[in-house]
Design a protein around this motif. Structure first.
Motif, PDB file in Angstrom:
ATOM      1  N   LEU A  20       0.835  -1.204   0.000  1.00 47.56           N
ATOM      2  CA  LEU A  20       0.000   0.000   0.000  1.00 47.56           C
ATOM      3  C   LEU A  20       0.869   1.252   0.000  1.00 47.56           C
ATOM      4  N   ASP A  21       1.916   1.259   0.822  1.00 45.43           N
ATOM      5  CA  ASP A  21       2.817   2.412   0.863  1.00 45.43           C
ATOM      6  C   ASP A  21       3.482   2.629  -0.496  1.00 45.43           C
ATOM      7  N   ALA A  22       3.926   1.534  -1.120  1.00 41.71           N
ATOM      8  CA  ALA A  22       4.578   1.651  -2.430  1.00 41.71           C
ATOM      9  C   ALA A  22       3.605   2.150  -3.481  1.00 41.71           C
ATOM     10  N   TYR A  23       2.376   1.672  -3.409  1.00 43.69           N
ATOM     11  CA  TYR A  23       1.347   2.079  -4.381  1.00 43.69           C
ATOM     12  C   TYR A  23       1.026   3.574  -4.222  1.00 43.69           C
ATOM     13  N   VAL A  24       0.787   4.002  -3.002  1.00 45.56           N
ATOM     14  CA  VAL A  24       0.435   5.396  -2.753  1.00 45.56           C
ATOM     15  C   VAL A  24       1.593   6.323  -3.106  1.00 45.56           C
ATOM     16  N   GLU A  25       2.813   5.915  -2.742  1.00 46.47           N
ATOM     17  CA  GLU A  25       3.985   6.710  -3.108  1.00 46.47           C
ATOM     18  C   GLU A  25       4.106   6.803  -4.633  1.00 46.47           C
ATOM     19  N   GLY A  26       3.868   5.683  -5.296  1.00 46.93           N
ATOM     20  CA  GLY A  26       3.942   5.683  -6.760  1.00 46.93           C
ATOM     21  C   GLY A  26       2.907   6.579  -7.401  1.00 46.93           C
ATOM     22  N   LEU A  27       1.719   6.655  -6.789  1.00 44.69           N
ATOM     23  CA  LEU A  27       0.659   7.509  -7.342  1.00 44.69           C
ATOM     24  C   LEU A  27       1.085   8.977  -7.386  1.00 44.69           C
ATOM     25  N   THR A  28       1.914   9.391  -6.430  1.00 47.94           N
ATOM     26  CA  THR A  28       2.315  10.803  -6.386  1.00 47.94           C
ATOM     27  C   THR A  28       3.216  11.172  -7.564  1.00 47.94           C
ATOM     28  N   HIS A  29       3.833  10.175  -8.208  1.00 44.72           N
ATOM     29  CA  HIS A  29       4.740  10.448  -9.328  1.00 44.72           C
ATOM     30  C   HIS A  29       4.165  10.026 -10.677  1.00 44.72           C
ATOM     31  N   THR A  30       3.044   9.330 -10.670  1.00 46.39           N
ATOM     32  CA  THR A  30       2.566   8.684 -11.895  1.00 46.39           C
ATOM     33  C   THR A  30       2.211   9.679 -12.996  1.00 46.39           C
ATOM     34  N   LEU A  31       1.521  10.765 -12.657  1.00 44.58           N
ATOM     35  CA  LEU A  31       1.129  11.712 -13.695  1.00 44.58           C
ATOM     36  C   LEU A  31       2.347  12.329 -14.377  1.00 44.58           C
ATOM     37  N   ASP A  32       3.367  12.685 -13.598  1.00 48.24           N
ATOM     38  CA  ASP A  32       4.589  13.238 -14.196  1.00 48.24           C
ATOM     39  C   ASP A  32       5.287  12.194 -15.058  1.00 48.24           C
ATOM     40  N   TRP A  33       5.271  10.953 -14.605  1.00 53.29           N
ATOM     41  CA  TRP A  33       5.908   9.890 -15.387  1.00 53.29           C
ATOM     42  C   TRP A  33       5.164   9.660 -16.702  1.00 53.29           C
ATOM     43  N   MET A  34       3.836   9.705 -16.647  1.00 55.34           N
ATOM     44  CA  MET A  34       3.051   9.564 -17.882  1.00 55.34           C
ATOM     45  C   MET A  34       3.382  10.673 -18.873  1.00 55.34           C
ATOM     46  N   LYS A  35       3.525  11.896 -18.369  1.00 55.61           N
ATOM     47  CA  LYS A  35       3.859  13.019 -19.247  1.00 55.61           C
ATOM     48  C   LYS A  35       5.216  12.823 -19.924  1.00 55.61           C
ATOM     49  N   SER A  36       6.122  12.128 -19.238  1.00 53.35           N
ATOM     50  CA  SER A  36       7.463  11.922 -19.783  1.00 53.35           C
ATOM     51  C   SER A  36       7.491  10.927 -20.943  1.00 53.35           C
ATOM     52  N   LEU A  37       6.415  10.182 -21.126  1.00 53.09           N
ATOM     53  CA  LEU A  37       6.398   9.176 -22.186  1.00 53.09           C
ATOM     54  C   LEU A  37       6.400   9.799 -23.578  1.00 53.09           C
ATOM     55  N   GLU A  38       5.833  10.996 -23.682  1.00 51.58           N
ATOM     56  CA  GLU A  38       5.737  11.677 -24.969  1.00 51.58           C
ATOM     57  C   GLU A  38       6.111  13.143 -24.799  1.00 51.58           C
ATOM     58  N   ASP A  39       6.630  13.730 -25.838  1.00 54.16           N
ATOM     59  CA  ASP A  39       6.874  15.166 -25.817  1.00 54.16           C
ATOM     60  C   ASP A  39       5.550  15.902 -25.971  1.00 54.16           C
ATOM     61  N   ASN A  40       5.369  16.956 -25.201  1.00 53.65           N
ATOM     62  CA  ASN A  40       4.176  17.810 -25.293  1.00 53.65           C
ATOM     63  C   ASN A  40       2.874  17.049 -25.052  1.00 53.65           C
ATOM     64  N   SER A  41       2.922  16.035 -24.194  1.00 57.01           N
ATOM     65  CA  SER A  41       1.707  15.278 -23.896  1.00 57.01           C
ATOM     66  C   SER A  41       0.768  16.116 -23.040  1.00 57.01           C
ATOM     67  N   ASP A  42      -0.523  15.853 -23.193  1.00 60.25           N
ATOM     68  CA  ASP A  42      -1.552  16.620 -22.493  1.00 60.25           C
ATOM     69  C   ASP A  42      -2.441  15.647 -21.721  1.00 60.25           C
ATOM     70  N   LEU A  43      -2.511  15.832 -20.421  1.00 60.37           N
ATOM     71  CA  LEU A  43      -3.288  14.928 -19.578  1.00 60.37           C
ATOM     72  C   LEU A  43      -4.553  15.604 -19.079  1.00 60.37           C
ATOM     73  N   MET A  44      -5.616  14.814 -18.979  1.00 60.28           N
ATOM     74  CA  MET A  44      -6.822  15.284 -18.302  1.00 60.28           C
ATOM     75  C   MET A  44      -6.854  14.649 -16.922  1.00 60.28           C
ATOM     76  N   VAL A  45      -7.216  15.420 -15.925  1.00 59.11           N
ATOM     77  CA  VAL A  45      -7.244  14.952 -14.545  1.00 59.11           C
ATOM     78  C   VAL A  45      -8.568  15.364 -13.921  1.00 59.11           C
ATOM     79  N   LYS A  46      -9.224  14.402 -13.256  1.00 58.86           N
ATOM     80  CA  LYS A  46     -10.485  14.711 -12.582  1.00 58.86           C
ATOM     81  C   LYS A  46     -10.621  13.847 -11.340  1.00 58.86           C
ATOM     82  N   GLN A  47     -11.483  14.260 -10.433  1.00 55.40           N
ATOM     83  CA  GLN A  47     -11.734  13.506  -9.220  1.00 55.40           C
ATOM     84  C   GLN A  47     -12.586  12.286  -9.564  1.00 55.40           C
TER      85      GLN A  47
END
Length: 425
Positions: A20-47
């Motif tokens: 659980l700790d590893a998963y939650v810690e990973g969630l804090t970096h996931t959006l930035d990591w996804m953005k790194s997959l492509e140049d100029n990537s655009d993410l949508m984020v919602k609750q």
């Protein structure tokens, strides 16, 4: 962390606090990591929380790529860009792994694969990471580990349990085998994957079992755990009276739009090129939707007792036409500003046959916070790692999109730790 912990508490599933700790810690970096997959990537984020009434739900968010293609295909596009274009990594397609190669001294040293019709032994330099997905299309495994039959699938037909068999031979301990992401869905003749039943904009429908009786508040069946509403086994008659069950609509419902609108993603839509129509007419013509001028005649078509189905529909209509407009069985509301129920009065009438249809399975090899596969005594199996839904962190109460995040987080962790292993000769 509070929200996810509560899902495990309510489901009584085993939770590994370090995972659980590893998963939650990973969630804090996931959006930035996804953005790194492509140049100029655009993410949508919602609750987004699948269970908004659970404490901590307000902390959950959903992230995905914007673009003409959404869902799984868009995510895979980003992965392929990162692997094939940015890093020029060779990918062997149509080269399934068959068994793991092991020695007593070094543990897992590679895999036996099949490529171009020939078997090859591929040596691993530092480790092997199993990312084969689940067993949605393996009837033997489903029969042995899960309640509910028949059980079909929505996802990739390549998920046939190969990884589960390989890690079992290597001595892995198993966990979360009862965990399923399993919506309700419809079998489409001539196609491999099923169509999910998720009529968000429909309020004029009910679900009935094989005796023509309602069994749940249809609007409160959480999509990913739909199977929990139908896998009741009747000990006297020795059957699953809700598998299949039937969704009942009237002409007013048909005029509202699709009985089962297609996902924005999924194998049926993107690989088999099949979409449910807005009019429902092609599905009626194909026999996927049964129709009859009266409830009694519809009951005969789906082989449920006509007197029972008629009584069920009459009670439904009577409840909704009462002064408070409330369904007395399960509390759906037919009046007010936001009704979630409507009478079934205008013929012709329509029925869809509904089954549990797997989106993904969670069970498989237990692993630790380093993504190392563990044996039955919770000891790491040398040089063997796992990521994704095979041996998932999740139990049977599943947060939608949780496996995608898990694949990103533990895929990253597995890669980093495997790369630290000392090569063997």
């Amino acid at each position: 962390k509070v929200y996810i912990s509560n899902l495990f508490k309510y489901s009584r599933c085993e939770l590994d606090p370090k995972l659980l700790d590893a998963y939650v810690e990973g969630l804090t970096h996931t959006l930035d990591w996804m953005k790194s997959l492509e140049d100029n990537s655009d993410l949508m984020v919602k609750q987004y929380a699948a269970f908004p009434f659970v404490e901590g739900a307000e902390s959950m968010i959903y992230g995905g790529f914007h673009g003409a293609s959404t869902g799984g295909p868009r995510l895979m596009q980003a992965y392929r860009n990162a692997v094939e274009k940015k890093r020029n990594i060779e990918v062997w397609l149509n080269s399934p792994a068959k068994r793991l190669l092991m020695t007593p001294e070094n543990g897992v040293i590679g895999a036996e694969i099949e490529k171009d019709g020939k078997k090859l032994n591929v040596k691993a330099k530092r480790g092997v990471i199993i990312t084969t997905g689940g067993y949605e299309y393996d009837d033997e495994t489903k029969t042995n580990f899960n309640l509910g039959s028949p059980m079909y699938a929505l996802g990739c037909p390549g998920n046939t349990g190969d990884g589960l068999r390989m890690v079992s031979e290597a001595g892995a301990g198993l966990w979360h085998m009862s965990g399923l992401s399993c919506p309700l869905g419809i079998k489409i003749p001539g196609h491999t994957a099923c169509q999910a039943f998720r009529p968000r904009n429909q309020i004029g429908y009910i679900l009935v079992d094989q005796l023509g009786r309602r069994f749940a508040d249809e609007k409160r069946i959480e999509h990913h755990i739909g199977i929990l509403s139908v896998n009741h086994y009747e000990g006297y008659s020795l059957n699953y009276p809700r598998i299949p069950c039937y969704a009942i609509f009237d002409q007013t419902g048909k005029e509202r739009g699709s009985f089962a609108p297609s996902y924005g993603s999924g194998w049926l839509r993107h690989r088999e090129k099949w979409n449910w129509s807005r009019s429902n007419d092609p599905e009626i013509q194909a026999g996927i939707v049964k129709t009859a001028p009266s409830i009694e005649e519809l009951a005969k078509l789906i082989n449920v007792p006509a007197e029972n189905l008629s009584a069920t529909v009459k009670k439904w209509n009577d409840d909704l036409s009462s002064p408070d407009g409330i369904d007395k069985e399960f509390g759906r509301i037919g009046a007010g500003e936001k009704p979630n129920a409507a009478p079934l009065q205008k013929g012709p009438f329509y029925a869809l046959t509904i089954y549990p249809t797997l989106l993904n399975t969670q069970g498989g090899p237990r692993h630790n916070e380093k993504a190392q596969v563990l044996n039955s005594f919770k000891e790491p199996i040398k040089h063997l790692y796992v990521a994704g839904e095979l041996g998932s962190f999740w139990g049977f109460i599943y947060q939608g999109c949780g496996n995608n995040a898990e694949s990103l987080i533990f895929g990253h962790i597995a890669g980093e730790n495997a790369a630290k292993e000392t090569p063997w000769s």
